[in-house]
Design a protein around this motif. Structure first.
Motif, PDB file in Angstrom:
ATOM      1  N   ASP A 156      54.526 -59.897  33.409  1.00 51.24           N
ATOM      2  CA  ASP A 156      53.541 -60.986  33.366  1.00 51.24           C
ATOM      3  C   ASP A 156      54.182 -62.233  32.758  1.00 51.24           C
ATOM      4  O   ASP A 156      53.962 -63.349  33.232  1.00 51.24           O
ATOM      5  CB  ASP A 156      52.314 -60.564  32.543  1.00 51.24           C
ATOM      6  N   PHE A 157      54.986 -62.027  31.725  1.00 54.93           N
ATOM      7  CA  PHE A 157      55.684 -63.140  31.095  1.00 54.93           C
ATOM      8  C   PHE A 157      56.624 -63.825  32.090  1.00 54.93           C
ATOM      9  O   PHE A 157      56.687 -65.055  32.161  1.00 54.93           O
ATOM     10  CB  PHE A 157      56.460 -62.645  29.863  1.00 54.93           C
ATOM     11  N   ILE A 158      57.328 -63.032  32.873  1.00 56.43           N
ATOM     12  CA  ILE A 158      58.247 -63.587  33.873  1.00 56.43           C
ATOM     13  C   ILE A 158      57.476 -64.392  34.925  1.00 56.43           C
ATOM     14  O   ILE A 158      57.907 -65.481  35.317  1.00 56.43           O
ATOM     15  CB  ILE A 158      59.093 -62.470  34.521  1.00 56.43           C
ATOM     16  N   TYR A 218      56.088 -69.810  37.058  1.00 59.55           N
ATOM     17  CA  TYR A 218      55.153 -70.910  37.318  1.00 59.55           C
ATOM     18  C   TYR A 218      55.473 -72.118  36.438  1.00 59.55           C
ATOM     19  O   TYR A 218      55.424 -73.266  36.894  1.00 59.55           O
ATOM     20  CB  TYR A 218      53.707 -70.469  37.099  1.00 59.55           C
ATOM     21  N   MET A 219      55.810 -71.852  35.178  1.00 61.04           N
ATOM     22  CA  MET A 219      56.152 -72.965  34.279  1.00 61.04           C
ATOM     23  C   MET A 219      57.405 -73.693  34.763  1.00 61.04           C
ATOM     24  O   MET A 219      57.470 -74.922  34.698  1.00 61.04           O
ATOM     25  CB  MET A 219      56.373 -72.446  32.854  1.00 61.04           C
ATOM     26  N   LEU A 221      49.008 -69.884  33.171  1.00 61.15           N
ATOM     27  CA  LEU A 221      48.130 -69.412  32.093  1.00 61.15           C
ATOM     28  C   LEU A 221      47.691 -67.961  32.268  1.00 61.15           C
ATOM     29  O   LEU A 221      47.780 -67.173  31.319  1.00 61.15           O
ATOM     30  CB  LEU A 221      46.908 -70.330  31.965  1.00 61.15           C
ATOM     31  N   GLU A 222      47.218 -67.601  33.443  1.00 60.26           N
ATOM     32  CA  GLU A 222      46.676 -66.247  33.631  1.00 60.26           C
ATOM     33  C   GLU A 222      47.713 -65.150  33.351  1.00 60.26           C
ATOM     34  O   GLU A 222      47.445 -64.244  32.550  1.00 60.26           O
ATOM     35  CB  GLU A 222      46.084 -66.084  35.032  1.00 60.26           C
ATOM     36  N   PRO A 223      48.897 -65.199  33.978  1.00 62.85           N
ATOM     37  CA  PRO A 223      49.864 -64.134  33.658  1.00 62.85           C
ATOM     38  C   PRO A 223      50.321 -64.163  32.192  1.00 62.85           C
ATOM     39  O   PRO A 223      50.561 -63.104  31.595  1.00 62.85           O
ATOM     40  CB  PRO A 223      51.029 -64.387  34.610  1.00 62.85           C
ATOM     41  N   ASN A 266      54.290 -61.278  20.575  1.00 62.21           N
ATOM     42  CA  ASN A 266      55.494 -61.809  21.213  1.00 62.21           C
ATOM     43  C   ASN A 266      55.519 -63.322  21.122  1.00 62.21           C
ATOM     44  O   ASN A 266      54.680 -64.015  21.703  1.00 62.21           O
ATOM     45  CB  ASN A 266      55.574 -61.344  22.670  1.00 62.21           C
ATOM     46  N   LEU A 267      56.505 -63.839  20.397  1.00 58.66           N
ATOM     47  CA  LEU A 267      56.585 -65.278  20.153  1.00 58.66           C
ATOM     48  C   LEU A 267      56.903 -66.081  21.407  1.00 58.66           C
ATOM     49  O   LEU A 267      56.422 -67.205  21.560  1.00 58.66           O
ATOM     50  CB  LEU A 267      57.612 -65.570  19.062  1.00 58.66           C
ATOM     51  N   GLY A 268      57.693 -65.521  22.312  1.00 57.25           N
ATOM     52  CA  GLY A 268      57.998 -66.216  23.560  1.00 57.25           C
ATOM     53  C   GLY A 268      56.744 -66.472  24.379  1.00 57.25           C
ATOM     54  O   GLY A 268      56.545 -67.569  24.917  1.00 57.25           O
ATOM     55  N   THR A 269      55.892 -65.449  24.458  1.00 56.81           N
ATOM     56  CA  THR A 269      54.639 -65.592  25.193  1.00 56.81           C
ATOM     57  C   THR A 269      53.733 -66.605  24.511  1.00 56.81           C
ATOM     58  O   THR A 269      53.151 -67.477  25.176  1.00 56.81           O
ATOM     59  CB  THR A 269      53.923 -64.228  25.308  1.00 56.81           C
ATOM     60  N   LEU A 270      53.618 -66.514  23.207  1.00 52.10           N
ATOM     61  CA  LEU A 270      52.759 -67.457  22.477  1.00 52.10           C
ATOM     62  C   LEU A 270      53.252 -68.888  22.615  1.00 52.10           C
ATOM     63  O   LEU A 270      52.458 -69.815  22.812  1.00 52.10           O
ATOM     64  CB  LEU A 270      52.674 -67.050  20.996  1.00 52.10           C
ATOM     65  N   ASN A 271      54.544 -69.071  22.553  1.00 54.89           N
ATOM     66  CA  ASN A 271      55.124 -70.399  22.723  1.00 54.89           C
ATOM     67  C   ASN A 271      54.834 -70.941  24.129  1.00 54.89           C
ATOM     68  O   ASN A 271      54.452 -72.105  24.290  1.00 54.89           O
ATOM     69  CB  ASN A 271      56.627 -70.347  22.465  1.00 54.89           C
ATOM     70  N   SER A 272      55.007 -70.095  25.133  1.00 56.37           N
ATOM     71  CA  SER A 272      54.749 -70.515  26.509  1.00 56.37           C
ATOM     72  C   SER A 272      53.275 -70.839  26.716  1.00 56.37           C
ATOM     73  O   SER A 272      52.932 -71.812  27.404  1.00 56.37           O
ATOM     74  CB  SER A 272      55.194 -69.429  27.492  1.00 56.37           C
ATOM     75  N   LEU A 273      52.407 -70.030  26.121  1.00 57.67           N
ATOM     76  CA  LEU A 273      50.967 -70.331  26.209  1.00 57.67           C
ATOM     77  C   LEU A 273      50.664 -71.693  25.585  1.00 57.67           C
ATOM     78  O   LEU A 273      49.914 -72.497  26.148  1.00 57.67           O
ATOM     79  CB  LEU A 273      50.144 -69.240  25.512  1.00 57.67           C
TER      80      LEU A 273
END
Length: 186
Positions: A139-141, A146-147, A156-158, A169-176
């Protein structure tokens, strides 16, 4: 005669330099010995000798084209050598041989992102997430793809799904956070 047991022992003990010496002697005697080529490739990978490992794994897959693990190592060698198209093709071969080789999906998706092939990244990450529904990484990938395409709304959804699976997960939070800022949402 090559002492395969001794080489396996050295590799198991991470004594790769010593193992490499014995493997080289063995390959001088039997250059098409698939077991020695595999051990040599693995040893070279552990010594970061990517081109030498590539050559050995190319020989292995020539002799045993159904060996998914050797294809996987070969793909990694191509990636380290900057040959992303060959890496992509080798990872796809791994998945054709072993459709549930999850590490190959992840590596393929990263390679596809490097190639800026957003659609293929999303396609393979989606397939992987259907196989391993618990893993956040796919999902992160997808969100990252998309980013990369600056489609923050679709990301946003994935990314939210990834966050549900791995809330720390900090990578996911940062991307969000990046997506929320880009879309003006909170």
């Amino acid at each position: 005669m090559t002492d395969i047991n001794r080489i396996n022992e050295l590799v198991g003990n991470k004594e790769f330099e010593e193992a490499r010496v014995l493997i080289t002697v063995g390959l001088d005697e039997s250059p098409n010995d698939v077991e020695l080529l595999k051990l040599g490739g693995l040893t070279d990978v552990n010594l970061n000798l990517w081109d030498e490992a590539r050559q050995k794994f190319e020989s292995v897959v020539k002799f045993t084209p159904e060996d998914a693990t050797s294809w996987f190592y070969l793909a990694g060698c191509y990636d380290k050598l900057g040959d992303l198209i060959s890496a992509k093709n080798a990872y796809i071969t791994v998945l054709q041989l072993r459709p549930e080789y999850m590490e190959a999906y992840q590596s393929l998706c990263v390679t596809l992102l490097k190639l800026n092939d957003i659609e293929e990244t999303i396609k393979y990450a989606t397939k992987a997430s259907e196989i391993d529904k618990e893993a956040y990484i796919y999902d992160f990938i997808i969100g990252t793809a998309y980013m990369k395409n600056k489609d923050y709304e679709k990301a946003l959804e994935p990314l939210l799904h990834a966050s549900e699976k791995a809330p720390e997960n900090l990578g996911t939070l940062n991307s969000l956070g990046t997506c929320y800022m880009a879309t003006g949402k909170s």
